[in-house]
Design a protein around this motif. Structure first.
Motif, PDB file in Angstrom:
ATOM      1  N   PRO A  60      12.040  10.852 -25.298  1.00 43.89           N
ATOM      2  CA  PRO A  60      12.917  11.971 -25.484  1.00 43.89           C
ATOM      3  C   PRO A  60      14.456  11.703 -25.764  1.00 43.89           C
ATOM      4  N   GLY A  61      15.077  12.286 -26.940  1.00 45.55           N
ATOM      5  CA  GLY A  61      16.191  11.945 -27.331  1.00 45.55           C
ATOM      6  C   GLY A  61      17.293  11.999 -26.501  1.00 45.55           C
ATOM      7  N   TYR A  62      18.649  11.834 -26.929  1.00 45.41           N
ATOM      8  CA  TYR A  62      19.999  11.832 -26.193  1.00 45.41           C
ATOM      9  C   TYR A  62      20.802  12.812 -27.003  1.00 45.41           C
ATOM     10  N   ILE A  63      21.371  13.694 -26.548  1.00 44.93           N
ATOM     11  CA  ILE A  63      22.182  14.764 -27.270  1.00 44.93           C
ATOM     12  C   ILE A  63      23.718  15.094 -26.548  1.00 44.93           C
ATOM     13  N   ASP A  64      24.764  15.005 -27.307  1.00 43.40           N
ATOM     14  CA  ASP A  64      25.921  15.440 -27.063  1.00 43.40           C
ATOM     15  C   ASP A  64      26.427  16.657 -27.666  1.00 43.40           C
ATOM     16  N   SER A  68      33.860  14.893 -29.583  1.00 44.17           N
ATOM     17  CA  SER A  68      34.570  14.070 -30.320  1.00 44.17           C
ATOM     18  C   SER A  68      33.840  12.977 -30.534  1.00 44.17           C
ATOM     19  N   GLY A  69      33.628  12.405 -31.604  1.00 48.95           N
ATOM     20  CA  GLY A  69      32.918  10.727 -31.901  1.00 48.95           C
ATOM     21  C   GLY A  69      34.081   9.936 -31.846  1.00 48.95           C
ATOM     22  N   ILE A  70      35.215  10.145 -31.670  1.00 52.31           N
ATOM     23  CA  ILE A  70      36.348   9.187 -31.795  1.00 52.31           C
ATOM     24  C   ILE A  70      35.999   7.738 -30.485  1.00 52.31           C
ATOM     25  N   SER A  71      35.838   8.490 -29.370  1.00 54.77           N
ATOM     26  CA  SER A  71      35.789   7.654 -28.210  1.00 54.77           C
ATOM     27  C   SER A  71      34.357   7.868 -27.780  1.00 54.77           C
ATOM     28  N   THR A  72      33.683   6.819 -27.180  1.00 58.68           N
ATOM     29  CA  THR A  72      32.477   7.124 -26.545  1.00 58.68           C
ATOM     30  C   THR A  72      32.439   7.315 -25.092  1.00 58.68           C
ATOM     31  N   LYS A  73      33.695   7.239 -24.537  1.00 57.14           N
ATOM     32  CA  LYS A  73      34.059   7.261 -23.159  1.00 57.14           C
ATOM     33  C   LYS A  73      33.570   8.634 -22.340  1.00 57.14           C
ATOM     34  N   LYS A  74      33.667   9.777 -22.698  1.00 56.65           N
ATOM     35  CA  LYS A  74      33.229  11.012 -22.110  1.00 56.65           C
ATOM     36  C   LYS A  74      32.059  11.615 -22.771  1.00 56.65           C
ATOM     37  N   ARG A  75      30.970  10.727 -23.539  1.00 55.87           N
ATOM     38  CA  ARG A  75      29.879  11.409 -24.074  1.00 55.87           C
ATOM     39  C   ARG A  75      28.929  10.849 -23.125  1.00 55.87           C
ATOM     40  N   GLU A  76      28.456  11.755 -22.399  1.00 56.64           N
ATOM     41  CA  GLU A  76      27.508  11.529 -21.065  1.00 56.64           C
ATOM     42  C   GLU A  76      26.196  10.851 -21.530  1.00 56.64           C
ATOM     43  N   SER A  77      25.418  11.454 -22.739  1.00 55.88           N
ATOM     44  CA  SER A  77      23.993  11.364 -23.293  1.00 55.88           C
ATOM     45  C   SER A  77      24.248   9.936 -23.877  1.00 55.88           C
ATOM     46  N   PHE A  78      25.477   9.805 -24.412  1.00 52.40           N
ATOM     47  CA  PHE A  78      25.473   8.302 -25.200  1.00 52.40           C
ATOM     48  C   PHE A  78      25.462   7.271 -24.247  1.00 52.40           C
ATOM     49  N   ASN A  79      26.312   7.326 -23.025  1.00 54.43           N
ATOM     50  CA  ASN A  79      26.623   6.339 -22.201  1.00 54.43           C
ATOM     51  C   ASN A  79      25.002   6.287 -21.327  1.00 54.43           C
ATOM     52  N   ARG A  80      24.298   7.476 -21.146  1.00 56.91           N
ATOM     53  CA  ARG A  80      23.070   7.181 -20.346  1.00 56.91           C
ATOM     54  C   ARG A  80      22.211   6.538 -21.209  1.00 56.91           C
ATOM     55  N   MET A  81      22.183   6.715 -22.401  1.00 59.07           N
ATOM     56  CA  MET A  81      21.156   5.973 -23.625  1.00 59.07           C
ATOM     57  C   MET A  81      21.529   4.541 -23.375  1.00 59.07           C
ATOM     58  N   ILE A  82      22.908   4.154 -23.590  1.00 56.23           N
ATOM     59  CA  ILE A  82      23.072   2.661 -23.389  1.00 56.23           C
ATOM     60  C   ILE A  82      22.672   1.900 -21.945  1.00 56.23           C
TER      61      ILE A  82
END
Length: 365
Positions: A60-64, A68-82
């Protein structure tokens, strides 16, 4: 499949032919219908792409959404993916393009290297780039730099437009965190009466002599939702902001803060760095001008802090000097074994030259 094997396979085969556990990352930068439709198309496309490939195992994918794409700090799904990459939950992440992944060159490279260290590949479909390839990181650096400059240009254009609107006197409000108003059908602020009554109550409580901290306890105890609506736990800073905000008397001071850095979106207080614009009668008032001015004077008298007056008398702010028009205030005259003796006198009796000539009155009188 180990890191070395994946690298070797990617150098000699198309990524679609390798047996891998595959997921995807999708993001849109706003919550507009057009952007959300784009997000839905991304999700459908990548889920079909992965499921139809017999060599791949779908993860299953990760969706935000609306970030904004400028910073990854507040992107919850992105950080969960890491985090999940570190837990060995997949081998490959597919994403639409570098700008969907990050518009910050540093963030982009750091994340890709972090994933590489965990044995996870990222495939940027539009650019057809695999960072594990010998030329991949160079291409990522170039493309990310281009994306970052594009983001800078967009940010500057948006800022320019906002400042032009301010110069024309166009008022905007963060309705989601602003008590008392909502966006009307015509796009202009309109009063939400139930919330407006809370604002009026705050002003009344303050003028009645309550400290800001006491007001927070009263509102919290009564279960009144805060401006964000998320809870009923009022803070001193929230009350002070409401008491000082000129928007409640129908005016608006524009450009109080500004974005100092487009990368981290850090906001700074505008202390003369940029021009400010004051718009009178820009929208319906919740607090009349006289009451608002009284509160500002009281804030100044209390030193602009959350502390209150010591007086709890029923006469507080009800006795007015016949000479200069200022309020009478309670003062401790003297204290001895029999107790304390208080008097009432004009609060400006000794604040100006010549001194106010109004008489001092004993409290028992």
């Amino acid at each position: 499949m180990d890191l070395h094997t994946i690298r070797q396979e990617l150098r000699t085969h198309a990524v679609y032919d390798i047996p891998l556990r595959v997921t995807y990352y999708a993001r849109v930068s706003s919550e507009s219908d057009e952007q959300l439709n784009s997000l839905g198309n991304q999700i459908t496309y990548y889920e079909d792409l992965i499921r139809k490939n017999k060599a791949w195992t779908f993860i299953p994918g990760y969706i935000d959404e609306g970030l904004s794409g400028i910073s990854t700090k507040k992107r919850e799904s992105f950080n969960r993916m890491i985090d999940d990459a570190g837990a060995d939950k997949f081998d490959l992440v597919i994403t639409k393009e570098i700008s969907r992944f990050a518009r910050n060159t540093v963030d982009s490279l750091v994340t890709i290297r972090e994933l590489k260290a965990k044995g996870v590949e990222v495939f940027f479909e539009k650019e057809n780039i695999y960072p594990f390839d010998s030329k991949g990181e160079l291409m990522i650096t170039i493309m990310s730099s281009i994306a970052q400059e594009e983001s800078r240009s967009i940010s500057e254009n948006i800022t320019w437009g906002m400042r032009k609107n301010m110069a024309r006197g166009k008022v905007t409000m963060a309705y989601g965190k602003f008590l008392g108003y909502r966006r009307g059908a015509d796009g202009k602020p309109e009063i939400v009466e139930e919330e407006a009554e809370v604002v009026r109550r705050i002003y009344r409580l303050y003028l009645d002599g309550h400290t800001v901290r006491e007001i927070t306890r009263i509102l919290t105890g009564d279960g009144i939702p805060t401006p964000s609506g998320k809870n009923c736990n009022w803070s001193v800073s929230t009350i002070m902001s409401i008491l000082r905000n000129e928007k409640y008397k129908g005016d608006a001071l524009l450009q109080k803060v500004y974005t100092a850095d487009f990368l981290n979106k850090k906001m700074k207080k505008n202390n003369g760095v940029l021009p400010q614009y004051y718009v009178e009668n820009s929208h319906p008032a919740i607090i009349d001008e006289e009451t608002f001015d009284l509160v500002q004077a009281e804030l100044a008298k209390r030193g602009g802090s959350s502390r209150g007056r010591r007086s709890g008398s029923v006469f507080d702010r009800k006795v007015i000097c016949g000479d200069c028009g200022h309020f009478y205030g309670q003062k401790l005259w003297y204290s001895d074994a029999s107790g304390r003796v208080y008097v009432w006198r004009c609060t400006h009796k000794y604040d100006a030259t010549p001194n106010c000539g109004a008489p001092v009155v004993r409290e028992d009188e």
